[in-house]
Scaffold this motif. Structure first.
Motif, PDB file in Angstrom:
ATOM      1  N   LYS A 260       0.856  -1.180   0.000  1.00 10.33           N
ATOM      2  CA  LYS A 260       0.000   0.000   0.000  1.00 10.33           C
ATOM      3  C   LYS A 260       0.885   1.221   0.000  1.00 10.33           C
ATOM      4  O   LYS A 260       1.798   1.311   0.825  1.00 10.33           O
ATOM      5  CB  LYS A 260      -0.838   0.075   1.278  1.00 10.33           C
TER       6      LYS A 260
ATOM      7  N   GLN B 136       1.804   5.427  -8.343  1.00  4.89           N
ATOM      8  CA  GLN B 136       0.372   5.169  -8.532  1.00  4.89           C
ATOM      9  C   GLN B 136      -0.393   5.381  -7.232  1.00  4.89           C
ATOM     10  O   GLN B 136      -1.251   4.583  -6.868  1.00  4.89           O
ATOM     11  CB  GLN B 136       0.145   3.738  -9.011  1.00  4.89           C
TER      12      GLN B 136
ATOM     13  N   ARG C  90      -2.988   6.563  -4.622  1.00  2.00           N
ATOM     14  CA  ARG C  90      -4.386   6.980  -4.538  1.00  2.00           C
ATOM     15  C   ARG C  90      -4.690   7.297  -3.090  1.00  2.00           C
ATOM     16  O   ARG C  90      -4.505   6.443  -2.226  1.00  2.00           O
ATOM     17  CB  ARG C  90      -5.331   5.832  -4.953  1.00  2.00           C
ATOM     18  N   PRO C  91      -5.149   8.494  -2.807  1.00  4.41           N
ATOM     19  CA  PRO C  91      -5.445   8.821  -1.413  1.00  4.41           C
ATOM     20  C   PRO C  91      -6.503   7.878  -0.836  1.00  4.41           C
ATOM     21  O   PRO C  91      -7.380   7.416  -1.552  1.00  4.41           O
ATOM     22  CB  PRO C  91      -5.964  10.251  -1.474  1.00  4.41           C
TER      23      PRO C  91
ATOM     24  N   SER D 130     -10.044   4.176 -10.321  1.00  5.49           N
ATOM     25  CA  SER D 130      -9.282   4.995  -9.384  1.00  5.49           C
ATOM     26  C   SER D 130     -10.127   5.387  -8.189  1.00  5.49           C
ATOM     27  O   SER D 130      -9.719   5.285  -7.034  1.00  5.49           O
ATOM     28  CB  SER D 130      -8.818   6.276 -10.068  1.00  5.49           C
TER      29      SER D 130
ATOM     30  N   GLN E 273     -10.779   2.580  -5.954  1.00  3.86           N
ATOM     31  CA  GLN E 273      -9.554   2.288  -5.227  1.00  3.86           C
ATOM     32  C   GLN E 273      -9.428   3.226  -4.027  1.00  3.86           C
ATOM     33  O   GLN E 273      -9.051   2.809  -2.939  1.00  3.86           O
ATOM     34  CB  GLN E 273      -8.372   2.509  -6.165  1.00  3.86           C
ATOM     35  N   SER E 274      -9.748   4.460  -4.263  1.00  4.41           N
ATOM     36  CA  SER E 274      -9.706   5.431  -3.181  1.00  4.41           C
ATOM     37  C   SER E 274     -10.626   5.012  -2.043  1.00  4.41           C
ATOM     38  O   SER E 274     -10.313   5.186  -0.876  1.00  4.41           O
ATOM     39  CB  SER E 274     -10.163   6.802  -3.682  1.00  4.41           C
TER      40      SER E 274
ATOM     41  N   LYS F  80     -11.226   2.213  -1.198  1.00  2.00           N
ATOM     42  CA  LYS F  80     -10.720   0.976  -0.603  1.00  2.00           C
ATOM     43  C   LYS F  80     -11.747  -0.151  -0.665  1.00  2.00           C
ATOM     44  O   LYS F  80     -11.954  -0.867   0.334  1.00  2.00           O
ATOM     45  CB  LYS F  80     -10.309   1.216   0.862  1.00  2.00           C
TER      46      LYS F  80
ATOM     47  N   THR G 232      -2.972  -4.020 -11.338  1.00  2.00           N
ATOM     48  CA  THR G 232      -2.401  -3.330 -10.190  1.00  2.00           C
ATOM     49  C   THR G 232      -3.332  -3.436  -8.994  1.00  2.00           C
ATOM     50  O   THR G 232      -2.929  -3.763  -7.883  1.00  2.00           O
ATOM     51  CB  THR G 232      -2.202  -1.837 -10.516  1.00  2.00           C
TER      52      THR G 232
ATOM     53  N   ASN H  23      -1.388  -5.207  -6.097  1.00  2.77           N
ATOM     54  CA  ASN H  23      -0.992  -4.348  -4.995  1.00  2.77           C
ATOM     55  C   ASN H  23      -2.078  -4.281  -3.939  1.00  2.77           C
ATOM     56  O   ASN H  23      -1.828  -4.425  -2.758  1.00  2.77           O
ATOM     57  CB  ASN H  23      -0.700  -2.939  -5.491  1.00  2.77           C
ATOM     58  N   GLY H  24      -3.301  -4.011  -4.413  1.00  2.00           N
ATOM     59  CA  GLY H  24      -4.377  -3.827  -3.463  1.00  2.00           C
ATOM     60  C   GLY H  24      -4.927  -5.133  -2.937  1.00  2.00           C
ATOM     61  O   GLY H  24      -5.717  -5.144  -2.021  1.00  2.00           O
TER      62      GLY H  24
END
Lengths: 344, 344
Positions: free
Chosen positions: A7, A51, A53-54, B116, B119-120, B122, B140, B144-145
């Motif tokens: 993360k 990459q 993302r807040p 995006s 993703q923000s 979550k 990704t 990653n997530g």
DNA sequence: TTGTAGGCGTTATCAC
DNA sequence: GTGATAACGCCTACAA
């Protein structure tokens, strides 16, 4: 095989860019005038590389803004509903909000559970087509949570919330006078159970008013039918009641929404009735199939997309300033003339 | 006039119940065996009194679970889509998740923005009917997530994601052999642009295969039409091409989905063609209006609700254990026979 | 223009 | 069984 860092947080960006978290935060908040061009560029670059993302959860926890809007509707499977949601979504997207969509199935209990859930998610606003059974809950949400709530389609007299609807009374009036002008002598009005749903109620009573305007003892004042579509046999029975008692007169049917309209049409087909030869027909809503059935169904179109847009705009407005007085926006409908009620 | 306390937090509950935050937290987490019955009861009572709702943002920040599932679809306005969402929602609700619904409009750029955004937020999982243009992004997200992603309807060969779809090839095959058995000699296949959308592609090539099986040089191997519905005149032109060149033979049309089906039906009506007298007709999907048009349209039904359910179940499964091998679930379709292709 | 130091409401890890 | 306490990732004074 892991990707890069699992993360990436604001801290990672800060470190890599050689600045502090606050600086990155400022960048994220769009406060560019507080940053040197060089820093801006560097941060932008690092964000792209990583990459980043807040995290909205963290952001929301601090700022108490979730950027989530709840949409609690009766039935997402109904095209009328999705059209509204579509309008709402477009406005949301434009302003960085997302839509949390829930179906109440017209059940107050389910609606209540969803309200709780939405509350948990700290929604910034709520679009609701309510069952009417949770006024207390909604009031709490609005007062304690300060969450802007906008009612769509269905209003609730006791609740001081912004509302977006259509002029239901005007719409039926227009429909009735259209049919009467076409010389239909008997008009059957078919609706799903009126209960406490404001649009159904307004259409129902509007229908009566319209008839009385023409003739205080118009025979069709008894041609109103509430039908529960869950009960298979009910529609057929009531439909036949109407059809048999009006068999010798020019007659037409108004369907209170597109769901019941479709059911009626299918029933009519099954029994060999033709539209408009055996009965005229006019439906609320303007479903996509209206032009494909018989020689086209005349309908009353609602500006659904616009309704959804407006709801979101009202929510955003209240988010910016919650002091303006409560308002109700009522849209006019449009009668789309096809061939299902050409007159006799 | 403010209500009670503006926001009530776990701390307020703890204070009023005379215990510590941790204890309340244990209660919220359902770890009842770690609590004395008395404490449990007290906490429950206070929660009710205070109408306390845990803050998902805070909870998520800590536990990195948002209880949000993203649903990124092409068009929420399409009944096919909403049926799937309905299935997904029911499973979500059952497990305490909510659905964040977004429309890509089949535009990769929009899809990307939404990814995006999700993703923000979550999201804990993603249901996606993809445009196919953002594989890198999705990978990704997944790597990653660690976010479980399940593809619906449309698959992407290069992506190792669980997928739920229908047996498109089998479905067309069934449709074609049905029509051939009914003695139709020419079959026109109309689809929205195939491009890189897997279901459209599979149906398209499946159609060809099915014909070749009957006759390697079946004349209808040239009766495939891709039509862009945004271009008003295209459908009419291609439809007429087909109709004029098959005017002397028993012929039928297969519509690749219910959207294009409706457009074709309306066009046919406009031009005075009758189904099934002038041409047989069979459509993918089983829209609600299928029974109301002409004497009923024969359709290929997909188990849409089940598809949505399955997607969510896969997501939940991966949330519990992300190690199981990637799977594709392919549902069979069902041919619903009505009167639009009775044979010649 | 930039950095430091809380704190938002939870959960989790320790002790007691 | 229960209670302090430290994170989680971000935002926002307040300093520098």
């Amino acid at each position: 095989m892991r990707g890069k860092e699992a993360k990436v947080t604001i801290y990672d960006v800060a470190k890599k860019a050689g600045v502090s978290k606050s600086t990155v935060s400022r960048y994220l908040g769009g406060r560019f005038h507080e940053l040197s061009p060089k820093t801006q560029q560097k941060i932008k670059q690092v964000i792209d590389e990583l990459q980043y993302r807040p995290n909205n959860l963290a952001r929301g926890l601090k700022s108490s803004r979730s950027y989530l809007i709840g949409a609690l509707v009766a039935d997402i499977t109904n095209p009328y509903t999705t059209a509204i949601l579509r309008g709402a979504e477009d406005v949301c997207k434009q302003h960085g909000y997302s839509l949390l969509i829930c179906n109440s199935d017209n059940q107050p209990a389910k609606e209540r559970e969803y309200i709780s859930m939405l509350q948990s998610h700290k929604i910034d606003g709520l679009l609701i087509q309510t069952t009417g059974g949770n006024s207390d809950f909604l009031e709490t949400l609005s007062e304690n949570g300060k969450t802007p709530i906008v009612l769509v389609d269905r209003k609730i007299p006791e609740l001081p919330f912004d509302t977006v609807e259509i002029d239901n009374r005007g719409a039926v009036m227009q429909a009735v006078s259209y049919l009467i002008k076409k010389n239909y002598k008997r008009i059957g009005y078919f609706t799903e159970p009126v209960a406490h749903f404001s649009p159904r109620h307004e259409r129902y009573t509007g229908f009566q008013e319209a008839l009385r305007l023409v003739n205080p003892s118009h025979p069709s004042l008894e041609d109103l039918f509430e039908v529960d579509l869950n009960d298979e046999s009910q529609l057929e029975k009531k439909l036949n009641t109407f059809l048999s008692r009006t068999s010798k007169e020019p007659r037409a049917i108004i369907a209170g929404n597109s769901v019941i309209a479709l059911k009626i049409i299918i029933k009519l087909k099954e029994q060999g009735y033709k539209i408009p030869d055996d009965t005229g027909f006019l439906s609320f809503d303007n479903p996509e199939w209206a032009a494909a059935v018989f020689s086209g169904i005349t309908t009353i179109e609602q500006p659904t997309y616009q309704i959804g847009k407006t709801v979101m705009e009202l929510i955003l407005k209240r988010l910016a300033d919650n002091e303006s007085p409560v308002q109700t926006i009522s849209y006019q409908t449009r009668l789309i003339e096809r061939e299902s009620a050409p007159g006799r």
